[in-house]
Motif scaffolding. Structure first.
Motif, short mmCIF file in Angstrom:
data_model
loop_
_atom_site.label_atom_id
_atom_site.label_comp_id
_atom_site.label_asym_id
_atom_site.label_seq_id
_atom_site.Cartn_x
_atom_site.Cartn_y
_atom_site.Cartn_z
N HIS A 64 -3.46 -1.94 4.63
CA HIS A 64 -3.44 -0.13 5.01
C HIS A 64 -2.76 0.48 3.62
CE1 HIS A 64 -1.08 0.59 9.51
NE2 HIS A 64 -2.00 -0.83 9.18
N HIS A 83 1.16 3.03 13.13
CA HIS A 83 2.30 3.63 12.94
C HIS A 83 3.38 3.99 14.34
CE1 HIS A 83 1.92 1.90 8.71
NE2 HIS A 83 0.78 3.01 8.79
N ASN A 94 -7.16 0.60 6.47
CA ASN A 94 -7.05 1.86 6.92
C ASN A 94 -7.31 3.19 5.79
OD1 ASN A 94 -5.88 0.11 9.19
ND2 ASN A 94 -4.51 1.32 9.18
N HIS A 98 0.71 3.76 1.25
CA HIS A 98 0.51 5.23 1.68
C HIS A 98 0.22 6.75 0.66
CE1 HIS A 98 2.05 3.09 5.62
NE2 HIS A 98 0.92 3.50 5.52
ZN ZN Z 1 -0.89 3.00 7.49
#
Ligand code: ZN
Ligand code: G3H
Length: 293
Positions: free
Chosen positions: A212, A84, A234, A184
């Motif tokens: 992600h 990021h 991730n 996230h």
């Molecule tokens: Zn991420």
């Protein structure tokens, strides 16, 4: 052993499994990730964010990852990744510091600006032989969701498969982060992957796809995503939770304890176990082929 990301991804693409990309902030978490990879003979990506660079400073934390990869990782392939990156300056610093790959995240900018910023990063990184991850569609976290007023509104920011080929052509990225239903943070039970969307993107994308927000997603969903073409996953929040819960437990039981090793040790092990679980689900366990043979 640190390797270019390309070396790791070639095998993952050929044999259709996903490589875990785990966030670290210090020596303990790095040891946990690399020990898990060694235990299961798995390739792995160790990554840091801009916040971690502020916390631990770029060169010290990069050197920690490098030295753990060499002295603990042995012949297991480890890639060092910048996660990021929001600015060209930050990406350039990581390329110059010898990272295996960098992520330029301009996903919240209008498409034209996203393409321009990503192209600039690719131009610079490729001259140093470093891979670049671009991002198309937006992956939200807790803050973003509060602004959006809920998970449902985030769906309009999912990656549109129709725009993928042009984005890849215009930017030249080597891997692509896609927004396909994850968030996230660990929102257990609220993160539902849009599997047909992953298939549609994989059909047009000739680069490895990155998922992600891997924390809190059910293993059955993860396996289905890997079958449909996700090649990097991730994970951050679940590692932080494991570490913190272990610390709380140990310190709660031993109030007079001042030897850091007595509580950092179990916390490191707790993170290692979480990483090992992920490597099994991602299908990368046992894929690190011995180079001495
Ligand atoms: Zn991420
Ligand atoms: O870039 C890092 C990740 O996408 C981590 O997401 O905290 O939900 O595991 P997570």
């Amino acid at each position: 052993m640190l390797v270019p990301l390309k070396d790791i991804m070639q095998d993952a693409v050929r044999r259709r499994y996903a490589v875990g990309a785990f966030n670290t902030v210090n020596l303990e978490v790095t040891l946990a990730i690399v020990r898990a990879a060694v235990n299961l003979r798995s390739p792995v990506i160790v990554q840091i964010s801009e916040k971690t660079i502020k916390y631990a400073e770029l060169k010290p934390i990069a050197d920690v990852i490098r030295t753990v990869s060499r002295h603990v990782g042995g012949d297991v392939p480890v890639a060092l990744h910048f996660d990021h990156g929001r600015s060209f300056a930050a990406v350039r610093e990581c390329v110059d510091a010898g990272f295996s790959s960098v992520h330029i995240d301009a996903s919240e900018q209008p498409l034209e600006n996203n393409i321009a910023a990503t192209h600039q990063a690719v131009d610079y990184a490729h001259r140093a032989g470093v891979w670049v991850q671009g991002e198309l569609g937006v992956i939200f976290g807790k803050e973003g969701l509060t602004k959006l007023r809920g998970v449902a509104a985030a769906r309009q920011y999912l990656t549109d498969p129709a725009g993928v080929a042009e984005y890849l052509r215009a930017t030249g990225v080597d891997t692509l982060a896609v927004s396909v239903g994850t968030l996230h943070g660990a929102f257990r039970g609220r993160e539902r992957l849009d599997l047909p969307r992953i298939s549609a993107i994989a059909k047009v994308a000739k680069v490895p796809l990155v998922l992600h927000g891997g924390s809190g997603v059910a293993p059955v969903q993860i396996r289905a995503a890997v079958r449909r073409g996700i090649r990097i996953i991730n994970v951050d929040t679940e590692l932080r939770i494991a570490f913190t819960q272990s610390l709380r437990r140990t310190l709660g039981k031993q109030r007079g304890q001042y030897d850091l090793r007595t509580y950092l040790g179990p916390a490191t092990l707790a993170v290692q176990r979480v990483v090992e679980g992920k490597l099994k689900v991602f299908g990368s366990a046992g894929r690190a082929v011995s180079r001495s043979r």
